[in-house]
Write a protein that holds these residues in place. Structure first.
Motif: not given
Length: 115
Positions: A71, A74-75, A78-79, A99, A103, A106-107
């Protein structure tokens, strides 16, 4: 031995709370106590009304460590997109929540494949 250790840890948490209260210590202690008493309980063999709920818990628990491992990537993605595409200029709460939802989705999807 585990019960004695949990009692001693609880005493230390209470004593340390006179200086500063950290709720996460109490939360961790309560979770440890709950796991001590109910952690080895098995699911009922014939749970008619709760069968779907128990299947969902079983499905999620098998993939939770995989989601934990992946995860953060993915964070960061996104950032990076949020800043690189200039979306931070809008200061939109709806966009930030979208967002975050993306995330999480997606995770979970990646954890399913990783598992």
């Amino acid at each position: 031995m585990a019960r004695i250790s949990l009692v001693l840890i609880g005493i230390v948490i209470v004593i340390s709370s006179f200086q500063q209260v950290w709720l996460r210590n109490f939360l961790a202690w309560f979770v440890a106590i709950a796991l001590l008493f109910w952690g080895s309980a098995t699911y009922p063999a014939h749970a008619h009304g709760k069968a779907l709920f128990l299947k969902a818990i079983s499905w999620g628990s098998k993939r939770s460590y995989c989601a934990f491992l992946i995860h953060f990537a993915f964070i960061l993605l996104a950032n990076t997109l949020y800043i690189a595409l200039g979306l931070h200029i809008y200061e939109s709460g709806v966009l930030a929540i979208a967002l975050m939802v993306a995330v999480v989705a997606s995770s979970v999807l990646a954890a399913n494949y990783l598992y």
